[in-house]
Design a protein around this motif. Structure first.
Motif, PDB file in Angstrom:
ATOM      1  N   LEU A 178     -12.834  -4.017   4.382  1.00  0.00           N
ATOM      2  CA  LEU A 178     -11.427  -3.971   3.977  1.00  0.00           C
ATOM      3  C   LEU A 178     -11.307  -3.169   2.685  1.00  0.00           C
ATOM      4  O   LEU A 178     -11.962  -3.477   1.693  1.00  0.00           O
ATOM      5  N   ILE A 179     -10.453  -2.138   2.716  1.00  0.00           N
ATOM      6  CA  ILE A 179     -10.192  -1.342   1.510  1.00  0.00           C
ATOM      7  C   ILE A 179      -8.843  -1.773   0.945  1.00  0.00           C
ATOM      8  O   ILE A 179      -7.824  -1.743   1.644  1.00  0.00           O
ATOM      9  N   TYR A 180      -8.847  -2.148  -0.331  1.00  0.00           N
ATOM     10  CA  TYR A 180      -7.601  -2.542  -0.995  1.00  0.00           C
ATOM     11  C   TYR A 180      -7.236  -1.534  -2.076  1.00  0.00           C
ATOM     12  O   TYR A 180      -8.093  -1.042  -2.821  1.00  0.00           O
ATOM     13  N   ASP A 181      -5.940  -1.240  -2.175  1.00  0.00           N
ATOM     14  CA  ASP A 181      -5.417  -0.422  -3.264  1.00  0.00           C
ATOM     15  C   ASP A 181      -3.932  -0.732  -3.411  1.00  0.00           C
ATOM     16  O   ASP A 181      -3.267  -1.093  -2.430  1.00  0.00           O
ATOM     17  N   ASN A 228     -13.299   1.770  13.557  1.00  0.00           N
ATOM     18  CA  ASN A 228     -12.781   0.500  14.076  1.00  0.00           C
ATOM     19  C   ASN A 228     -13.091  -0.672  13.146  1.00  0.00           C
ATOM     20  O   ASN A 228     -12.380  -1.685  13.163  1.00  0.00           O
ATOM     21  N   ARG A 229     -14.142  -0.541  12.348  1.00  0.00           N
ATOM     22  CA  ARG A 229     -14.520  -1.620  11.425  1.00  0.00           C
ATOM     23  C   ARG A 229     -13.732  -1.567  10.121  1.00  0.00           C
ATOM     24  O   ARG A 229     -13.783  -2.499   9.331  1.00  0.00           O
ATOM     25  N   LEU A 230     -13.024  -0.483   9.893  1.00  0.00           N
ATOM     26  CA  LEU A 230     -12.278  -0.304   8.642  1.00  0.00           C
ATOM     27  C   LEU A 230     -10.853  -0.831   8.763  1.00  0.00           C
ATOM     28  O   LEU A 230     -10.181  -0.611   9.772  1.00  0.00           O
ATOM     29  N   SER A 231     -10.400  -1.497   7.719  1.00  0.00           N
ATOM     30  CA  SER A 231      -9.000  -1.903   7.635  1.00  0.00           C
ATOM     31  C   SER A 231      -8.532  -1.676   6.207  1.00  0.00           C
ATOM     32  O   SER A 231      -9.350  -1.579   5.277  1.00  0.00           O
ATOM     33  N   ILE A 232      -7.227  -1.569   6.016  1.00  0.00           N
ATOM     34  CA  ILE A 232      -6.668  -1.298   4.692  1.00  0.00           C
ATOM     35  C   ILE A 232      -5.574  -2.308   4.366  1.00  0.00           C
ATOM     36  O   ILE A 232      -4.946  -2.877   5.269  1.00  0.00           O
ATOM     37  N   SER A 233      -5.349  -2.523   3.073  1.00  0.00           N
ATOM     38  CA  SER A 233      -4.281  -3.430   2.650  1.00  0.00           C
ATOM     39  C   SER A 233      -3.855  -3.122   1.227  1.00  0.00           C
ATOM     40  O   SER A 233      -4.686  -2.786   0.382  1.00  0.00           O
ATOM     41  N   ASP A 234      -2.539  -3.252   0.980  1.00  0.00           N
ATOM     42  CA  ASP A 234      -2.028  -3.154  -0.388  1.00  0.00           C
ATOM     43  C   ASP A 234      -1.559  -4.533  -0.869  1.00  0.00           C
ATOM     44  O   ASP A 234      -0.865  -4.653  -1.870  1.00  0.00           O
ATOM     45  N   ASN A 235      -1.948  -5.575  -0.132  1.00  0.00           N
ATOM     46  CA  ASN A 235      -1.637  -6.958  -0.482  1.00  0.00           C
ATOM     47  C   ASN A 235      -2.872  -7.600  -1.105  1.00  0.00           C
ATOM     48  O   ASN A 235      -3.856  -7.873  -0.408  1.00  0.00           O
ATOM     49  N   PHE A 236      -2.822  -7.855  -2.395  1.00  0.00           N
ATOM     50  CA  PHE A 236      -4.000  -8.365  -3.104  1.00  0.00           C
ATOM     51  C   PHE A 236      -4.485  -9.694  -2.523  1.00  0.00           C
ATOM     52  O   PHE A 236      -5.695  -9.958  -2.489  1.00  0.00           O
ATOM     53  N   ASN A 237      -3.588 -10.529  -2.059  1.00  0.00           N
ATOM     54  CA  ASN A 237      -3.963 -11.844  -1.541  1.00  0.00           C
ATOM     55  C   ASN A 237      -4.791 -11.766  -0.263  1.00  0.00           C
ATOM     56  O   ASN A 237      -5.402 -12.752   0.148  1.00  0.00           O
ATOM     57  N   GLU A 238      -4.816 -10.591   0.356  1.00  0.00           N
ATOM     58  CA  GLU A 238      -5.636 -10.399   1.549  1.00  0.00           C
ATOM     59  C   GLU A 238      -7.068  -9.983   1.195  1.00  0.00           C
ATOM     60  O   GLU A 238      -7.918  -9.867   2.071  1.00  0.00           O
ATOM     61  N   LEU A 239      -7.313  -9.775  -0.092  1.00  0.00           N
ATOM     62  CA  LEU A 239      -8.612  -9.276  -0.536  1.00  0.00           C
ATOM     63  C   LEU A 239      -9.624 -10.419  -0.688  1.00  0.00           C
ATOM     64  O   LEU A 239     -10.114 -10.728  -1.759  1.00  0.00           O
TER      65      LEU A 239
END
Length: 284
Positions: free
Chosen positions: A33-36, A72-83
């Motif tokens: 999971l990539i967060y930014d 397929n293994r990569l996901s992204i999120s800009d929601n810190f609570n998902e980190l």
């Protein structure tokens, strides 16, 4: 946290380093999971990773099935609570206060067993972890740019880091295809301590008008270096390199031999950060 318990890896920061670290984690079989904060940066990270994989296919180092499974293994999120993850690598701006606050927040939303690591290239691990409730599971995991290619990883122990954490980080590094080296928590660790004057002295030569940066790059490359200091600063990021120099300067109590250079300061002020901004010491 043992190495075998790691299933999901979180990457904080979708910049150049975050992209590369995320790519190798996904290629090694981990859900990543990539967060930014910046949704554009997240979308761009996926595009850049796909470009890297396509280059790997062209060179015969990656096949189509590996590319597909990696993406397929990569996901992204800009929601810190998902980190939330089993293992987290931070790759954000080189500022102590930013990293300290970030890790306190990460600790509050993650399991007590989650291992937290920083990709810092110069900030003391002990300082970053000082305000954590569980500093024993915090350490440095310093990759080198480009992270999906360079093999070396510095694994840095803070004053409170326990041996199990270091063992797990080193085992993960090997799984990612890297060569981990154990490092004590000291200014610049190994590589930046050794390399700092490669940049600082080169900038001083330019500052004093001895020659221009292109000539100096060509001279150094003629001796066997793959890149001269100015091409390398553009690749790393002029701003990142400058931040590391500032950090080293302060860590050594303003010792003159680590003094940041005003030419580099001007580049940073102008937004000429190297390849990532299409302009640094060279134009791209």
């Amino acid at each position: 946290m043992k190495f075998s318990d790691i299933k999901l890896i979180g990457i904080v920061g979708a910049g150049t380093m975050g992209q590369g670290i995320a790519q190798i984690c996904a290629m090694a079989g981990y859900k990543t999971l990539i967060y930014d904060l910046d949704s554009y940066a997240l979308e761009n990270a996926l595009k850049e990773i796909e470009k890297n994989l396509d280059k790997g296919i062209e060179k015969g180092k990656v096949d189509e099935s590996l590319k597909e499974s990696t993406l397929n293994r990569l996901s992204i999120s800009d929601n810190f609570n998902e980190l939330t993850a089993d293992f987290i690598v931070e790759a954000v701006v080189e500022k102590l206060e930013v990293k300290t606050k970030l890790f306190q927040e990460l600790e509050s939303i993650n399991s007590p067993s989650t291992i937290l690591t920083s990709n810092t290239s110069s900030i003391p691990i002990t300082q970053i972890g000082a305000k954590l409730k569980n500093p024993e599971r915090f350490a440095g995991m310093h990759f080198f740019n480009p992270a999906h290619i360079m093999k070396l990883v510095e694994v840095i122990s803070g004053a409170s880091t326990n041996s199990q954490t270091i063992t797990t980080i080193k085992e993960l590094a090997v799984k990612l295809g890297k060569k981990p080296v154990s490092v004590n928590d000291s200014p610049g660790f190994i590589v930046n301590r050794v390399a700092r004057h490669f940049y600082v002295e080169s900038l001083k030569i330019i500052e004093e008008g001895v020659t221009d940066f292109e000539t100096l790059d060509k001279l150094i490359e003629s001796t066997g270096f793959r890149m001269g200091p100015f091409r390398l600063m553009d690749l790393i990021g002029v701003d990142t390199n400058f931040s590391v120099t500032q950090s080293m300067f302060n860590a050594f109590h303003q010792d003159a031999k680590f003094r940041p250079n005003r030419i580099q300061q001007q580049k940073v002020d102008a937004g000429h950060h190297g390849r990532k901004t299409k302009k640094g010491f060279y134009d791209y």
